[in-house]
Design a protein around this motif. Structure first.
Motif, PDB file in Angstrom:
ATOM      1  N   SER A  17      31.657 -26.531 -34.780  1.00 31.17           N
ATOM      2  CA  SER A  17      32.490 -27.700 -35.103  1.00 31.17           C
ATOM      3  C   SER A  17      31.821 -28.963 -34.581  1.00 31.17           C
ATOM      4  N   ASP A  18      32.544 -30.058 -34.650  1.00 34.54           N
ATOM      5  CA  ASP A  18      32.021 -31.339 -34.173  1.00 34.54           C
ATOM      6  C   ASP A  18      31.608 -31.267 -32.710  1.00 34.54           C
ATOM      7  N   HIS A  19      32.341 -30.517 -31.909  1.00 37.75           N
ATOM      8  CA  HIS A  19      32.043 -30.415 -30.483  1.00 37.75           C
ATOM      9  C   HIS A  19      30.665 -29.788 -30.255  1.00 37.75           C
ATOM     10  N   GLY A  20      30.329 -28.767 -31.047  1.00 36.76           N
ATOM     11  CA  GLY A  20      29.024 -28.138 -30.911  1.00 36.76           C
ATOM     12  C   GLY A  20      27.897 -29.087 -31.270  1.00 36.76           C
ATOM     13  N   LEU A  26      23.072 -28.035 -41.965  1.00 36.71           N
ATOM     14  CA  LEU A  26      24.493 -27.792 -41.716  1.00 36.71           C
ATOM     15  C   LEU A  26      25.213 -27.412 -43.004  1.00 36.71           C
ATOM     16  N   GLN A  27      24.492 -26.857 -43.932  1.00 39.41           N
ATOM     17  CA  GLN A  27      25.068 -26.471 -45.215  1.00 39.41           C
ATOM     18  C   GLN A  27      26.229 -25.497 -45.038  1.00 39.41           C
ATOM     19  N   ASP A  28      27.330 -25.794 -45.705  1.00 37.62           N
ATOM     20  CA  ASP A  28      28.494 -24.909 -45.743  1.00 37.62           C
ATOM     21  C   ASP A  28      29.139 -24.708 -44.370  1.00 37.62           C
ATOM     22  N   CYS A  29      28.963 -25.675 -43.478  1.00 33.02           N
ATOM     23  CA  CYS A  29      29.674 -25.633 -42.189  1.00 33.02           C
ATOM     24  C   CYS A  29      31.007 -26.353 -42.391  1.00 33.02           C
ATOM     25  N   GLN A  30      32.011 -25.588 -42.711  1.00 34.35           N
ATOM     26  CA  GLN A  30      33.257 -26.144 -43.216  1.00 34.35           C
ATOM     27  C   GLN A  30      34.055 -26.914 -42.158  1.00 34.35           C
ATOM     28  N   ARG A  31      33.801 -26.655 -40.889  1.00 27.00           N
ATOM     29  CA  ARG A  31      34.617 -27.292 -39.846  1.00 27.00           C
ATOM     30  C   ARG A  31      34.051 -28.631 -39.382  1.00 27.00           C
ATOM     31  N   LEU A  32      32.946 -29.044 -39.931  1.00 27.24           N
ATOM     32  CA  LEU A  32      32.355 -30.324 -39.531  1.00 27.24           C
ATOM     33  C   LEU A  32      33.030 -31.478 -40.267  1.00 27.24           C
ATOM     34  N   SER A  33      33.183 -32.583 -39.566  1.00 24.42           N
ATOM     35  CA  SER A  33      33.825 -33.766 -40.141  1.00 24.42           C
ATOM     36  C   SER A  33      32.961 -34.993 -39.874  1.00 24.42           C
ATOM     37  N   ASP A  34      33.522 -36.156 -40.112  1.00 24.31           N
ATOM     38  CA  ASP A  34      32.800 -37.408 -39.871  1.00 24.31           C
ATOM     39  C   ASP A  34      32.435 -37.581 -38.404  1.00 24.31           C
ATOM     40  N   GLU A  35      33.191 -36.956 -37.514  1.00 25.75           N
ATOM     41  CA  GLU A  35      32.893 -37.061 -36.089  1.00 25.75           C
ATOM     42  C   GLU A  35      31.528 -36.432 -35.769  1.00 25.75           C
ATOM     43  N   ALA A  36      31.188 -35.347 -36.447  1.00 26.24           N
ATOM     44  CA  ALA A  36      29.878 -34.723 -36.241  1.00 26.24           C
ATOM     45  C   ALA A  36      28.766 -35.691 -36.638  1.00 26.24           C
ATOM     46  N   LEU A  37      28.978 -36.449 -37.715  1.00 23.09           N
ATOM     47  CA  LEU A  37      27.959 -37.420 -38.140  1.00 23.09           C
ATOM     48  C   LEU A  37      27.838 -38.552 -37.126  1.00 23.09           C
ATOM     49  N   ARG A  38      28.924 -38.884 -36.476  1.00 22.90           N
ATOM     50  CA  ARG A  38      28.849 -39.904 -35.422  1.00 22.90           C
ATOM     51  C   ARG A  38      28.005 -39.399 -34.252  1.00 22.90           C
ATOM     52  N   HIS A  39      28.195 -38.130 -33.866  1.00 23.13           N
ATOM     53  CA  HIS A  39      27.381 -37.556 -32.792  1.00 23.13           C
ATOM     54  C   HIS A  39      25.902 -37.529 -33.177  1.00 23.13           C
ATOM     55  N   ILE A  40      25.622 -37.151 -34.424  1.00 23.38           N
ATOM     56  CA  ILE A  40      24.236 -37.078 -34.891  1.00 23.38           C
ATOM     57  C   ILE A  40      23.575 -38.446 -34.824  1.00 23.38           C
ATOM     58  N   SER A  68      34.470 -31.601 -45.713  1.00 19.43           N
ATOM     59  CA  SER A  68      35.277 -32.469 -44.848  1.00 19.43           C
ATOM     60  C   SER A  68      34.575 -33.778 -44.518  1.00 19.43           C
ATOM     61  N   VAL A  69      33.340 -33.925 -44.929  1.00 16.07           N
ATOM     62  CA  VAL A  69      32.610 -35.178 -44.714  1.00 16.07           C
ATOM     63  C   VAL A  69      33.049 -36.185 -45.772  1.00 16.07           C
ATOM     64  N   THR A  70      33.331 -37.403 -45.334  1.00 18.74           N
ATOM     65  CA  THR A  70      33.831 -38.439 -46.247  1.00 18.74           C
ATOM     66  C   THR A  70      32.919 -39.662 -46.241  1.00 18.74           C
ATOM     67  N   ASP A  71      33.326 -40.676 -46.987  1.00 18.47           N
ATOM     68  CA  ASP A  71      32.562 -41.923 -47.051  1.00 18.47           C
ATOM     69  C   ASP A  71      32.401 -42.554 -45.670  1.00 18.47           C
ATOM     70  N   SER A  72      33.400 -42.426 -44.829  1.00 16.67           N
ATOM     71  CA  SER A  72      33.344 -43.048 -43.499  1.00 16.67           C
ATOM     72  C   SER A  72      32.205 -42.457 -42.663  1.00 16.67           C
ATOM     73  N   GLY A  73      31.936 -41.170 -42.851  1.00 10.64           N
ATOM     74  CA  GLY A  73      30.851 -40.554 -42.099  1.00 10.64           C
ATOM     75  C   GLY A  73      29.496 -41.144 -42.446  1.00 10.64           C
ATOM     76  N   LEU A  74      29.328 -41.594 -43.685  1.00  8.95           N
ATOM     77  CA  LEU A  74      28.048 -42.176 -44.089  1.00  8.95           C
ATOM     78  C   LEU A  74      27.794 -43.518 -43.410  1.00  8.95           C
ATOM     79  N   LYS A  75      28.839 -44.151 -42.905  1.00  4.39           N
ATOM     80  CA  LYS A  75      28.643 -45.368 -42.110  1.00  4.39           C
ATOM     81  C   LYS A  75      27.767 -45.083 -40.890  1.00  4.39           C
ATOM     82  N   HIS A  76      28.015 -43.923 -40.252  1.00 10.04           N
ATOM     83  CA  HIS A  76      27.245 -43.563 -39.063  1.00 10.04           C
ATOM     84  C   HIS A  76      25.790 -43.261 -39.437  1.00 10.04           C
TER      85      HIS A  76
END
Length: 499
Positions: free
Chosen positions: A288-291, A314-328, A345-353
């Motif tokens: 998940s995002d925490h990992g 991270l292909q097909d990692c269903q529990r990842l969200s925009d928060e994971a992209l912020r960490h990256i 679960s990744v949205t347009d907001s994640g692409l901001k990061h």
């Protein structure tokens, strides 16, 4: 009477053998030329040596032989024995002549080549033919086993039954990359048998367990840099603990399909593998995002995380969200390539990061259902270095996204838009701005017509590959124009038909 027909002369110089011979010392073979000798050494006689003149018996008759002197001439006297041999009575009898040796053909045979040259030739063969050449003779075997012939080769093995000579043969040839196709023996045999192993591929070995990995990697292996455990479904975080303890120089780690890996495993990776450059976590559904935060070094336990990471899958990692992209974006600043395909679960907001990542060159957003034209606008505000972008099957991406891409991603070389809602208008925006584009995938874009393809043919002169799969509104006229592009080498026309 001339006696030239009876005189035996030396062999011409052109028939002198210069064939090299082997000088053996220890286990090494060196080649040196033979001393210059005649192929018929019994003919090496001086002019004073006695000579035997022989005429076959069927040439003898009671009539005068045409080559014998006329009785009226002064000539040596001959006598006729029972075997049809004429001996000169004026010359002493010479010793018996050894049988003539076969005359070798002129030119250079492959057997005359130095081992170093043979090794260079064998290095050009494929692996199967190289193995066949090694079975011809011992000289070819030694040449074919030269380490230069096997540099970079990956040996594919079935570890079924004990083979005392297998691992020694791999070491002798300098093979450092091994793929295990099936395992019925202890994994530690291959690890211990090839101590300089640099790459170990266990992909698809379903019976590999944590216990097998624990026994195999019970000591440090500083040379091992690549480890592939894809689809080893029994592998858990326990194996990652052993790997991070003894394989600290790992640079490439493939864990695709290891569905039992959790955030704890990522914590262990961030703790022990500081040189990691490529990490594939495809279909690791428990992370998940925490990992991802562990990998980015955002927790006290992980310190710096994995700062050298250049690729993360991270292909097909269903529990990842925009928060994971912020960490990256915050901690994995060296990343050049990210695969987020099927991360719904990744949205347009994640692409901001991600827009803040100046080194990012490849981004895969295939089948990310929540990405739209707005996300493309965010992305193009900062990621000017992207050269490969895939937004295929993002059905919310349309012509407005093409406007943003054409105004911000000038370094693009490959663009995939399969099944997107684009029209000729959006395609013309791309064609008129991204002149360096080499790959364009617009398969299943059913709204594309001849007009859009004609603009592509006129503007994208550097195009090398185009996918038109399922573009059913095109006619042969447009295809004829696209085929005139000077560098085009690949065209996919699957499911295409003329209307």
């Amino acid at each position: 009477m001339e006696e030239a027909s009876f005189l035996l002369t030396e062999i011409p110089g052109g028939f002198i053998s210069h064939r090299p011979h082997t000088i053996t010392g220890g286990h090494h073979h060196r080649y040196a030329p033979y001393s210059v000798v005649l192929h018929q050494p019994h003919l090496q006689q001086t002019s004073a040596s006695p000579t035997i003149y022989t005429i076959p018996s069927h040439h003898l008759s009671h009539r005068a032989h045409p080559h014998l002197p006329h009785p009226g001439h002064h000539a040596p006297h001959y006598h006729h024995n029972l075997h049809g041999t004429i001996h000169s009575t004026n010359r002493p009898k010479s010793p018996n002549t050894p049988p003539p040796q076969p005359v070798e053909e002129e030119g250079t045979h492959i057997g005359h080549l130095y081992p170093e040259i043979l090794a260079m030739i064998f290095a050009k063969l494929n692996v199967k033919d190289r193995g066949r050449a090694a079975q011809v003779c011992t000289v070819w075997r030694d040449a074919a086993y030269a380490k230069c012939c096997w540099r970079g080769v990956e040996a594919s093995l079935h570890l079924r039954r004990p083979s005392p000579t297998l691992f020694g043969s791999l070491v002798k040839r300098g093979i450092k990359r091994v793929q295990v196709l099936s395992v019925r023996r202890a994994l530690k045999d291959i690890v211990n048998g090839v101590p300089n192993l640099e790459s170990l591929n266990l992909s698809g070995c379903y019976n590999i367990t944590d216990m097998a990995i624990g026994h195999a990697f019970a000591a440090d292996f500083p040379n091992l840099k690549e480890l592939n455990l894809s689809l080893c479904k029994q592998v858990t975080d326990s194996s990652l603990g052993r790997i991070t303890q003894h394989l600290k120089n790992i640079e490439v780690l493939e864990l695709g399909g290891c569905s039992n890996i959790t955030n704890t495993g990522l914590l262990l990776i961030s703790w022990g593998l500081k040189k990691l450059r490529r990490l594939n976590l495809r279909s690791c559904w428990h992370i998940s995002d925490h990992g991802i935060g562990h990998l980015a070094g955002l927790s006290k336990e992980t310190a710096d995380g994995t700062p050298a990471l250049e690729y993360i899958g991270l292909q097909d990692c269903q529990r990842l969200s925009d928060e994971a992209l912020r960490h990256i974006a915050q901690g994995l600043t060296s990343l050049r390539s990210i695969n987020l395909s099927f991360c719904v679960s990744v949205t347009d907001s994640g692409l901001k990061h991600l827009a803040r990542m100046s080194r990012l060159e490849e981004l895969n957003l295939r089948a990310c259902d929540n990405i739209s034209d707005i996300g493309m606008a965010y992305l193009t505000e900062g990621c000017n270095s992207i050269s490969t972008l895939d937004v295929s099957f993002c059905d919310k991406v349309a012509d407005q996204a093409m406007v943003h891409i054409s105004q911000g991603l000038f370094q693009l070389r490959s663009l995939s838009l399969s099944a997107c809602q684009i029209t000729d208008e959006g395609l013309s925006r791309i064609a008129k701005s991204l002149h360096d584009l080499e790959t364009l995938n617009i398969g299943q874009c059913s709204r594309i017509t001849d007009r859009g393809l004609e603009i592509v043919a006129a503007e994208l002169i550097n195009l090398r590959a185009i996918d038109l799969y399922g573009c059913t509104r095109l006619t042969p006229n447009a295809l004829q124009k696209i085929n005139q592009l000077p560098r085009l080498s690949k065209v996919n026309l699957g499911l295409w038909h003329v209307r």
